[in-house]
Design a protein around this motif. Structure first.
Motif, mmCIF file in Angstrom:
data_model
loop_
_atom_site.group_PDB
_atom_site.id
_atom_site.type_symbol
_atom_site.label_atom_id
_atom_site.label_comp_id
_atom_site.label_asym_id
_atom_site.label_seq_id
_atom_site.Cartn_x
_atom_site.Cartn_y
_atom_site.Cartn_z
ATOM 1 N N PHE A 71 0.836 -1.193 0.000
ATOM 2 C CA PHE A 71 0.000 0.000 0.000
ATOM 3 C C PHE A 71 0.874 1.247 0.000
ATOM 4 C CE2 PHE A 71 -3.184 -2.899 1.680
ATOM 5 C CZ PHE A 71 -4.381 -2.387 1.196
ATOM 6 N N SER A 72 0.377 2.320 -0.588
ATOM 7 C CA SER A 72 1.012 3.620 -0.427
ATOM 8 C C SER A 72 0.753 4.083 1.004
ATOM 9 C CB SER A 72 0.445 4.635 -1.421
ATOM 10 O OG SER A 72 -0.942 4.852 -1.196
ATOM 11 N N PRO A 73 1.569 5.007 1.527
ATOM 12 C CA PRO A 73 1.386 5.452 2.913
ATOM 13 C C PRO A 73 -0.007 6.024 3.207
ATOM 14 C CG PRO A 73 3.529 6.122 2.126
ATOM 15 C CD PRO A 73 2.788 5.563 0.933
ATOM 16 N N ASP A 74 -0.648 6.634 2.198
ATOM 17 C CA ASP A 74 -1.982 7.196 2.439
ATOM 18 C C ASP A 74 -3.099 6.203 2.152
ATOM 19 O OD1 ASP A 74 -2.076 7.114 -0.330
ATOM 20 O OD2 ASP A 74 -2.360 9.269 -0.592
ATOM 21 N N THR A 76 -4.243 5.003 -0.672
ATOM 22 C CA THR A 76 -5.055 5.207 -1.875
ATOM 23 C C THR A 76 -4.559 4.423 -3.079
ATOM 24 O OG1 THR A 76 -3.814 7.167 -2.548
ATOM 25 C CG2 THR A 76 -5.757 7.514 -1.129
ATOM 26 N N LEU A 77 -3.328 3.923 -3.003
ATOM 27 C CA LEU A 77 -2.752 3.158 -4.092
ATOM 28 C C LEU A 77 -2.225 1.828 -3.587
ATOM 29 C CD1 LEU A 77 -0.554 5.914 -5.799
ATOM 30 C CD2 LEU A 77 -2.769 5.083 -6.592
ATOM 31 N N ALA A 79 0.553 -1.121 -5.017
ATOM 32 C CA ALA A 79 1.536 -1.517 -6.022
ATOM 33 C C ALA A 79 1.625 -3.032 -6.024
ATOM 34 C CB ALA A 79 2.895 -0.919 -5.696
ATOM 35 N N LEU A 89 0.487 0.146 -10.531
ATOM 36 C CA LEU A 89 -0.131 0.919 -9.448
ATOM 37 C C LEU A 89 -1.629 0.918 -9.670
ATOM 38 C CD1 LEU A 89 2.254 3.989 -9.133
ATOM 39 C CD2 LEU A 89 2.106 1.980 -7.642
ATOM 40 N N ASP A 91 -5.278 2.326 -8.373
ATOM 41 C CA ASP A 91 -5.943 3.384 -7.615
ATOM 42 C C ASP A 91 -7.152 2.768 -6.925
ATOM 43 O OD1 ASP A 91 -7.252 5.591 -6.590
ATOM 44 O OD2 ASP A 91 -7.326 6.673 -8.494
#
Length: 94
Positions: A71-74, A76-77, A79, A89, A91
């Motif tokens: 996961f991305s840190p926020d 929202t994505l 990988a 990636l 969304d």
């Protein structure tokens, strides 16, 4: 099958059934209410905790085994990396 365990008791609390081949990568989202998994079945699956763990989405696009997910840190994505030599990636905020 992705199995979720209670860290304190060690007991299994959920089995996330959906992949049709070996699961190679799993990650918890930063909110701890999402899990992403990648598999030799070439899919990435997003799971959400909504009282119980439920499959929220299935992402397809890889042409070989998915080896890792993150996961991305926020949150929202997502990988995913595959033996097809691609990183995609996704969304997941949509």
């Amino acid at each position: 099958v992705v199995r979720v365990f209670d860290a304190e008791s060690g007991e299994s609390v959920a089995e996330l059934d959906g992949h049709t081949d070996y699961v190679r990568g799993v990650a918890f989202g930063p909110d701890s209410a999402h899990i992403v998994s990648g598999s030799d079945d070439q899919t990435v699956r997003l799971w959400v905790l909504d009282g119980t763990w439920q499959e929220q989405a299935v992402y397809t696009g890889h042409t070989d085994w998915v080896r890792g997910v993150a996961f991305s840190p926020d949150g929202t994505l997502v990988a995913s990396g595959s033996d097809d030599a691609n990183v995609i990636l996704w969304d997941i905020a949509r």
